[in-house]
Design a protein around this motif. Structure first.
Motif: not given
Length: 174
Positions: A58-59, A104, A106, A142, A144, A156, A158
């Motif tokens: 994750d982020n 979400t 792209d 891709e 999110l 988040n 990816s």
């Protein structure tokens, strides 16, 4: 003489081990992630499960097991469910239930997947979301994914394009 031969042998062994460590270390920096195949399992008599399983971070740098699976009744050929399960490795934050997953694309399109664990999850870092309606709307680019950890907080992840393509492959299985 024997002592000298043993000394040379141990130095060569040490040099070989060191060379292997260096080679493996450099290979991990230059190698690309391997695309995992979609796995087909017979979970119960008459029930086929197609699964894609990845380990993504994750982020915040924590790792998650991301598993998309589809259950099909092999007798009637009907899909009973398509779910996305997220399992946080140690150190991951606790998920907030029953908040939906935010996806979400792209292009900026936002989709939501309802939480299946409405009352209680098996563990605080496990979430499972109904993906049947979402999967048909996903592009092959891709994504999110925003995992709810608070009322307004999201972690988040990816999702690379090759993983989304695996998910699309699972959607086509019957």
């Amino acid at each position: 003489m024997l002592r000298r031969i043993l000394k040379i042998f141990w130095w060569l062994l040490l040099l070989g081990i060191l060379t292997i460590y260096i080679y493996l270390g450099l290979a991990s920096f230059t190698s690309q992630q391997v695309i995992a195949a979609v796995i087909q399992l017979e979970e119960a008599p008459g029930e086929i499960v197609y699964r894609s399983q990845q380990k993504l971070n994750d982020n915040l740098g924590n790792y998650w097991q991301v598993v998309l699976f589809k259950r099909i009744d092999s007798n009637s050929k009907k899909t009973s469910s398509i779910n996305l399960r997220l399992v946080g490795f140690p150190g991951s934050q606790e998920l907030r239930h029953p908040l939906p997953l935010k996806i979400t694309t792209d292009t900026g399109k936002v989709l939501t997947a309802p939480d299946i664990f409405i009352d209680e999850a098996p563990a605080p870092t496990i979430g499972q979301y109904e993906f049947k309606d979402v999967l048909t709307q996903l592009p092959t680019q891709e994504l999110l994914i925003g995992i709810p950890v608070g009322k307004q907080q999201l972690i988040n992840i990816s999702i690379p394009e090759y993983v989304v393509q695996e998910w699309q492959e699972i959607a086509l299985k019957s």
